[in-house]
Design a protein around this motif. Structure first.
Motif, mmCIF file in Angstrom:
data_model
loop_
_atom_site.group_PDB
_atom_site.id
_atom_site.type_symbol
_atom_site.label_atom_id
_atom_site.label_comp_id
_atom_site.label_asym_id
_atom_site.label_seq_id
_atom_site.Cartn_x
_atom_site.Cartn_y
_atom_site.Cartn_z
ATOM 1 N N ARG A 122 1.077 -1.173 0.017
ATOM 2 C CA ARG A 122 -0.178 -0.023 0.075
ATOM 3 C C ARG A 122 0.705 1.136 -0.042
ATOM 4 O O ARG A 122 0.728 2.237 -0.763
ATOM 5 N N LYS A 123 2.073 1.143 0.704
ATOM 6 C CA LYS A 123 2.915 2.305 0.915
ATOM 7 C C LYS A 123 3.351 2.718 -0.597
ATOM 8 O O LYS A 123 3.377 3.928 -0.901
ATOM 9 N N VAL A 124 3.977 1.710 -1.203
ATOM 10 C CA VAL A 124 4.646 1.893 -2.360
ATOM 11 C C VAL A 124 3.626 2.364 -3.543
ATOM 12 O O VAL A 124 3.822 3.173 -4.538
ATOM 13 N N LEU A 125 2.307 1.760 -3.368
ATOM 14 C CA LEU A 125 1.481 2.344 -4.464
ATOM 15 C C LEU A 125 0.992 3.680 -4.247
ATOM 16 O O LEU A 125 0.913 4.299 -5.277
ATOM 17 N N LEU A 127 3.062 5.878 -2.828
ATOM 18 C CA LEU A 127 4.215 6.802 -3.287
ATOM 19 C C LEU A 127 4.111 7.101 -5.050
ATOM 20 O O LEU A 127 4.569 7.989 -5.377
ATOM 21 N N VAL A 128 3.541 5.946 -5.760
ATOM 22 C CA VAL A 128 3.454 6.290 -7.189
ATOM 23 C C VAL A 128 2.069 6.782 -7.575
ATOM 24 O O VAL A 128 1.868 6.726 -8.799
ATOM 25 N N ARG A 129 1.180 7.091 -6.435
ATOM 26 C CA ARG A 129 0.063 7.502 -6.678
ATOM 27 C C ARG A 129 -0.948 6.792 -7.537
ATOM 28 O O ARG A 129 -1.786 6.936 -8.576
ATOM 29 N N MET A 130 -0.891 5.376 -7.059
ATOM 30 C CA MET A 130 -1.833 4.460 -7.707
ATOM 31 C C MET A 130 -2.524 3.737 -6.380
ATOM 32 O O MET A 130 -2.079 3.556 -5.477
ATOM 33 N N PRO A 131 -3.962 3.489 -6.651
ATOM 34 C CA PRO A 131 -4.898 3.305 -5.810
ATOM 35 C C PRO A 131 -4.800 1.685 -5.123
ATOM 36 O O PRO A 131 -4.332 0.707 -5.982
ATOM 37 N N ILE A 152 7.811 1.026 -11.009
ATOM 38 C CA ILE A 152 8.633 1.879 -10.251
ATOM 39 C C ILE A 152 8.257 1.460 -8.750
ATOM 40 O O ILE A 152 8.992 1.342 -7.783
ATOM 41 N N ALA A 153 6.849 1.045 -8.329
ATOM 42 C CA ALA A 153 6.510 0.767 -7.157
ATOM 43 C C ALA A 153 7.164 -0.551 -6.846
ATOM 44 O O ALA A 153 7.723 -0.722 -5.723
#
Ligand SMILES: Nc1ncnc2c1ncn2[C@@H]1O[C@H](COP(=O)(O)OP(=O)(O)O)[C@@H](O)[C@H]1O
Ligand SMILES: [Mg+2]
Length: 252
Positions: A122-125, A127-131, A152-153
């Motif tokens: 959840r954190k990396v998503l 960070l890359v602005r994905m739900p 990138i995530a």
């Protein structure tokens, strides 16, 4: 010093050396770009740093540890240095869900509970602005730009110190490119990761990096602060690149 590339040579069969004595220092938090035309050796340099290719001569020192051969670059190094490639369509395995793709990156990490896994994803998503609800979906359901965000995530899953982005926005439409660059700029503020950003496009490079290395025929011909390089380039080749980028900008 986060990364030191020390007088690296690499020759493939062909008329010119891919890397012809490349030296470069990158400090932690000092986002660096490599710019140069196709074939000048950028990807080879990235692959040498990643340990995917052994140099003929020279060395790479990461975080104080010399990395002498590709074979020695295992374990901790592969968590701390991650790479994102140009083509978002071939870099994600179509058979795996986003959850499985992200989880794969944790293969060599100390074991986590399923709850910890999920929090990391959840954190990396974020960070890359994905739900977070994309975890159950598959690569074919996403656009090129979205796929690149997922790539990138995935690279961020191990909290790398160095993120090598090799032409990571080059295959995307200009508008999508701008969105990803804005996301990467924001990410710089939110995470202690150092970018090693590779591009043939000076305008892209100007946006993201404080320091820029210009490569030409396997050599770094100029390595300077962004403002110095763009305002007062010292090498003739840099001047040629700047002129080409400028002309491109004014004539649609
Ligand atoms: N695996 C390889 N085998 C043979 N030649 C290669 C290989 N990889 C790169 N080269 C050559 O090395 C040079 C630099 O390539 P590359 O590092 O991919 O440049 P760039 O990423 O700047 O476009 C080119 O002349 C390329 O053809
Ligand atoms: Mg390349």
């Amino acid at each position: 010093m986060l990364l030191r590339v020390n007088d690296v040579y690499k020759t493939f069969p062909g008329p010119v050396a891919a890397l012809d004595g490349v030296s470069l220092d990158v400090h932690s938090g000092e986002h660096v770009s490599i710019v140069g035309e196709s074939g000048c050796g950028k990807t080879t340099l990235a692959r040498v740093i990643m340990g995917l290719v052994d140099p003929d001569e020279g060395s790479v020192i990461f975080n104080g540890h010399p990395l002498l051969t590709a074979h020695s670059r295992r374990g901790d190094f592969s968590r701390q240095v991650r790479m994102v490639f140009q083509d978002p369509f071939s870099s994600l395995d179509p058979r795996y869900s986003v959850r499985a793709i992200l989880k794969e990156a944790l293969r060599r990490e100390p074991k986590m509970t399923p709850g910890e896994d999920f929090l990391r994803m959840r954190k990396v998503l974020d960070l890359v602005r994905m739900p977070a609800d994309i975890l159950t979906r598959y690569p074919h359901e996403f656009s090129g730009g979205e796929r690149q965000r997922i790539a990138i995530a995935r690279a961020l899953m191990t909290s790398p110190k160095l993120l090598i982005l090799d032409e990571a926005v080059s295959s995307l439409d200009v508008l999508v490119q701008q969105e990803i660059l804005a996301m990467l700029e924001e990410l710089q503020q939110r995470m202690p990761v150092t970018y090693f950003f590779i591009s043939h496009n000076l305008r892209v490079v100007r946006r993201l990096s404080r320091k820029v290395a210009v490569m030409y025929q396997g050599r770094i011909v100029e390595y300077a602060d962004r403002d110095t390089l763009f305002n007062a380039p010292s090498h003739p080749y840099t001047q040629v690149l700047l002129k080409a980028a400028f002309n491109y900008e004014v004539s649609p």
